[in-house]
Design a protein around this motif. Structure first.
Motif, mmCIF file in Angstrom:
data_model
loop_
_atom_site.group_PDB
_atom_site.id
_atom_site.type_symbol
_atom_site.label_atom_id
_atom_site.label_comp_id
_atom_site.label_asym_id
_atom_site.label_seq_id
_atom_site.Cartn_x
_atom_site.Cartn_y
_atom_site.Cartn_z
ATOM 1 N N SER A 113 0.842 -1.325 0.097
ATOM 2 C CA SER A 113 -0.029 0.353 0.342
ATOM 3 C C SER A 113 0.655 0.828 -0.377
ATOM 4 N N ARG A 114 1.771 1.039 0.628
ATOM 5 C CA ARG A 114 3.224 2.184 0.081
ATOM 6 C C ARG A 114 3.726 2.581 -0.305
ATOM 7 N N CYS A 115 4.417 1.467 -1.101
ATOM 8 C CA CYS A 115 4.894 0.859 -2.227
ATOM 9 C C CYS A 115 4.446 1.759 -3.940
ATOM 10 N N LYS A 116 4.875 2.896 -4.955
ATOM 11 C CA LYS A 116 4.490 3.923 -5.125
ATOM 12 C C LYS A 116 5.342 2.703 -6.612
ATOM 13 N N GLY A 117 5.832 1.698 -6.658
ATOM 14 C CA GLY A 117 6.968 1.164 -7.828
ATOM 15 C C GLY A 117 7.856 1.891 -8.734
ATOM 16 N N CYS A 118 8.805 2.358 -7.978
ATOM 17 C CA CYS A 118 9.865 3.297 -8.246
ATOM 18 C C CYS A 118 10.869 2.336 -9.518
ATOM 19 N N ALA A 119 10.404 1.255 -8.310
ATOM 20 C CA ALA A 119 12.280 -0.318 -8.867
ATOM 21 C C ALA A 119 13.026 0.314 -8.265
ATOM 22 N N LEU A 120 13.473 1.751 -7.272
ATOM 23 C CA LEU A 120 14.761 1.685 -7.057
ATOM 24 C C LEU A 120 15.780 -0.098 -6.252
ATOM 25 N N CYS A 121 14.559 -0.231 -5.557
ATOM 26 C CA CYS A 121 14.471 -1.433 -4.487
ATOM 27 C C CYS A 121 15.266 -2.953 -5.708
ATOM 28 N N THR A 122 14.400 -2.662 -6.536
ATOM 29 C CA THR A 122 14.727 -4.167 -7.717
ATOM 30 C C THR A 122 16.074 -3.814 -8.555
ATOM 31 N N ILE A 123 16.962 -2.760 -8.401
ATOM 32 C CA ILE A 123 18.300 -2.826 -8.748
ATOM 33 C C ILE A 123 19.508 -2.584 -7.939
ATOM 34 N N ALA A 124 18.675 -2.015 -6.615
ATOM 35 C CA ALA A 124 20.145 -2.261 -5.505
ATOM 36 C C ALA A 124 19.839 -4.071 -5.416
ATOM 37 N N CYS A 125 19.073 -4.639 -5.279
ATOM 38 C CA CYS A 125 18.960 -6.587 -4.497
ATOM 39 C C CYS A 125 20.316 -6.720 -5.406
ATOM 40 N N PRO A 126 21.301 -6.881 -4.190
ATOM 41 C CA PRO A 126 22.637 -7.537 -5.120
ATOM 42 C C PRO A 126 22.522 -8.964 -5.927
ATOM 43 N N HIS A 127 21.436 -9.453 -5.328
ATOM 44 C CA HIS A 127 21.128 -11.024 -5.787
ATOM 45 C C HIS A 127 19.843 -10.791 -6.731
ATOM 46 N N GLY A 128 19.429 -10.220 -7.240
ATOM 47 C CA GLY A 128 18.242 -9.858 -8.059
ATOM 48 C C GLY A 128 17.313 -10.491 -8.215
ATOM 49 N N PRO A 161 4.016 -2.742 -7.402
ATOM 50 C CA PRO A 161 4.635 -2.353 -6.651
ATOM 51 C C PRO A 161 5.653 -3.692 -6.293
ATOM 52 N N ALA A 162 6.237 -3.932 -5.945
ATOM 53 C CA ALA A 162 7.789 -4.692 -5.898
ATOM 54 C C ALA A 162 7.789 -5.533 -4.869
ATOM 55 N N GLY A 163 7.614 -7.119 -5.380
ATOM 56 C CA GLY A 163 7.418 -8.329 -4.322
ATOM 57 C C GLY A 163 9.082 -8.661 -4.627
ATOM 58 N N MET A 164 8.759 -10.229 -3.854
ATOM 59 C CA MET A 164 9.830 -10.740 -3.844
ATOM 60 C C MET A 164 9.916 -11.925 -5.079
ATOM 61 N N ILE A 165 10.922 -12.783 -6.162
ATOM 62 C CA ILE A 165 10.341 -13.067 -7.025
ATOM 63 C C ILE A 165 9.954 -14.935 -6.300
ATOM 64 N N ALA A 166 8.797 -15.136 -6.895
ATOM 65 C CA ALA A 166 8.310 -16.484 -6.066
ATOM 66 C C ALA A 166 9.227 -17.955 -6.528
ATOM 67 N N GLY A 167 9.822 -18.152 -4.864
ATOM 68 C CA GLY A 167 10.453 -19.544 -4.431
ATOM 69 C C GLY A 167 12.085 -18.978 -4.387
ATOM 70 N N LYS A 168 12.167 -17.758 -4.267
ATOM 71 C CA LYS A 168 14.028 -17.498 -4.158
ATOM 72 C C LYS A 168 13.940 -16.269 -2.836
ATOM 73 N N GLU A 169 12.704 -17.074 -2.035
ATOM 74 C CA GLU A 169 12.795 -15.817 -0.563
ATOM 75 C C GLU A 169 13.799 -16.438 0.416
ATOM 76 N N ASP A 170 14.757 -17.551 0.116
ATOM 77 C CA ASP A 170 15.425 -17.956 0.751
ATOM 78 C C ASP A 170 16.764 -17.328 0.360
ATOM 79 N N GLN A 171 16.719 -17.370 -0.552
ATOM 80 C CA GLN A 171 17.912 -17.119 -0.833
ATOM 81 C C GLN A 171 18.609 -14.782 -0.658
ATOM 82 N N CYS A 172 17.513 -14.486 -0.147
ATOM 83 C CA CYS A 172 17.666 -13.267 0.601
ATOM 84 C C CYS A 172 18.499 -13.131 1.362
ATOM 85 N N THR A 173 18.921 -12.390 1.653
ATOM 86 C CA THR A 173 20.526 -12.680 3.101
ATOM 87 C C THR A 173 20.134 -11.420 4.353
#
Length: 74
Positions: A9-24, A39-51
């Motif tokens: 509800s707060r995300c405006k879809g600027c996509a800065l987080c998608t660029i900043a994530c070193p693991h994509g 809005p941005a979201g985690m790619i399905a099935g990759k949640e366990d790769q987040c550091t």
């Protein structure tokens, strides 16, 4: 387990987080939120790769991302 929580509800879809994530691990969703943004979201099935580096949260101008790290017991 490390994880991020994105307040869609707060995300405006600027996509800065998608660029900043070193693991994509983040991408813009294909569905529009109540404010009319993709809005941005985690790619399905990759949640366990987040550091939980928190770069995505640091880049978010809308403070829509919270980062939770697994506490290591020594």
């Amino acid at each position: 387990m490390n994880q991020i929580v994105i307040d869609e509800s707060r995300c405006k879809g600027c996509a800065l987080c998608t660029i900043a994530c070193p693991h994509g691990l983040l991408q813009l969703r294909k569905t529009i939120n109540k404010q009319g943004f993709l809005p941005a979201g985690m790619i399905a099935g990759k949640e366990d790769q987040c550091t939980a580096c928190a770069l995505c949260a640091q880049m978010c101008p809308d403070l829509a991302i919270r980062v939770f790290r697994e506490k290591k017991i020594s």
